[in-house]
Design an enzyme around this catalytic site. Structure first.
Site, PDB file in Angstrom:
ATOM      1  N   GLY A   1      41.834  37.276  42.412  1.00 53.08           N
ATOM      2  CA  GLY A   1      43.002  38.145  42.361  1.00 53.08           C
ATOM      3  C   GLY A   1      44.017  37.871  43.461  1.00 53.08           C
TER       4      GLY A   1
ATOM      5  CE  LYS B   1      38.370  41.086  37.962  1.00 49.61           C
ATOM      6  NZ  LYS B   1      38.769  40.553  39.248  1.00 49.61           N
TER       7      LYS B   1
ATOM      8  CD  GLU C   1      36.970  42.834  41.397  1.00 50.48           C
ATOM      9  OE1 GLU C   1      36.739  43.368  40.298  1.00 50.48           O
ATOM     10  OE2 GLU C   1      37.798  41.906  41.540  1.00 50.48           O
TER      11      GLU C   1
HETATM   12  P1  PGA Z   1      40.998  36.638  38.828  1.00 52.56           P
HETATM   13  O1  PGA Z   1      39.557  37.340  38.777  1.00 52.56           O
HETATM   14  O2  PGA Z   1      41.019  35.620  37.732  1.00 52.56           O
HETATM   15  O3  PGA Z   1      41.979  37.757  38.614  1.00 52.56           O
HETATM   16  O4  PGA Z   1      41.112  36.015  40.178  1.00 52.56           O
HETATM   17  C1  PGA Z   1      38.407  36.595  38.522  1.00 52.56           C
HETATM   18  C2  PGA Z   1      37.204  37.489  38.508  1.00 52.56           C
HETATM   19  O5  PGA Z   1      37.165  38.460  39.271  1.00 52.56           O
HETATM   20  O6  PGA Z   1      36.266  37.266  37.731  1.00 52.56           O
END
Ligand code: PGA
Length: 252
Positions: free
Chosen positions: A175, A11, A99
């Site tokens: 997240g 990200k 996202e």
């Molecule tokens: P996370 O994110 O492991 O932090 O929950 C997963 C993703 O967005 O691919």
């Protein structure tokens, strides 16, 4: 036989120094470990892609982009094209991450265009989809997932599916620290394989890798990955630590 995959989505994290250091650490940690039909992919931000590609060259790690534009080129300020990615040695792109859908208004229709452009440029696509909490609470999660997959991918010819990886990521688990239970993941992955089999063939459904994403960590990875239709994970937060990411690779 379908391939297992652990993919890290960094990200908007890690500057150049941190990106190089992280890919080096991950590369080292898997070096003496035969990967056994498992691909390891990491997706840094655009500005660090080229350097990370170079750093990862001698390792078993593959590099993916987190996004791209649907047009081939032109007046699209701030955007990145498929050819630009190919030109620096990137062969895989993540499309449809929740996202991107939520904060940048990416619709199924837009994503279908991106998928077409990616495939036309011989990029492989990690296609993400998943329901929000309200959909799950109202028992609408299967419908939501089916329509995201249908609208984004079911226009493709059968032969395109060798370059598609699916990533089921329930939005309520991303997240948040809250993970889908292994049973919930398995139930959805089984459903996904069935709709792919119905639209295309059992063979294509059996071959496509379906990753689970959403708060996968060393403590829960093994249980999730043990499910027959879960072929690996798309990892966010835990992919930012070489130790945790390695532990997740080991879990597979
Ligand atoms: P996370 O994110 O492991 O932090 O929950 C997963 C993703 O967005 O691919």
């Amino acid at each position: 036989m379908r391939v297992k995959i652990v993919a890290g989505n960094w990200k908007m994290n890690n500057d150049m120094k941190a990106s190089k250091s992280l890919v080096k650490k991950v590369g080292k940690s898997i070096k003496n470990n035969p990967l056994n039909n498992t691909r390891v992919i990491v997706a840094p931000t655009f500005v660090n892609l080229e350097r990370v590609v170079k750093k990862a060259k001698k390792s078993a790690i593959e590099i993916a982009a987190q996004n791209m534009h649907f047009e081939e080129s032109g007046a699209y300020t701030g955007e990145i094209s498929a050819k630009m990615l190919k030109s620096i040695g990137v062969n895989t792109v993540i499309l449809g991450h929740s996202e991107r859908r939520e904060y940048f208004g990416e619709t199924d229709q837009l994503l279908a265009k991106k998928v077409n452009t990616a495939l036309a440029n011989e990029l492989e696509v990690i296609f993400c989809f998943g329901e929000v909490l309200a959909d799950r609470k109202s028992n609408n999660h299967f419908n939501v997932v089916e329509s995201q997959i249908k609208n984004g991918l079911f226009h493709l010819e059968a032969n395109a599916w060798t370059r598609i990886i699916l990533a089921y990521e329930p939005v309520w688990a991303i997240g948040t620290g809250e993970t889908a239970s292994p049973e919930q993941a398995q139930e959805m992955h089984d459903f996904i394989r069935k709709i792919v089999a119905k639209r295309y063939s059992q063979e294509i459904a059996d071959e496509v890798s379906i990753l689970y994403g959403g708060s996968v960590k060393p403590s829960n990875a093994q249980e999730i990955f043990s499910k027959p239709d879960v072929d690996g994970g798309l990892i966010g937060g835990a992919a930012l630590s070489a130790e945790d990411f390695k532990a997740i690779i080991d879990a597979i």
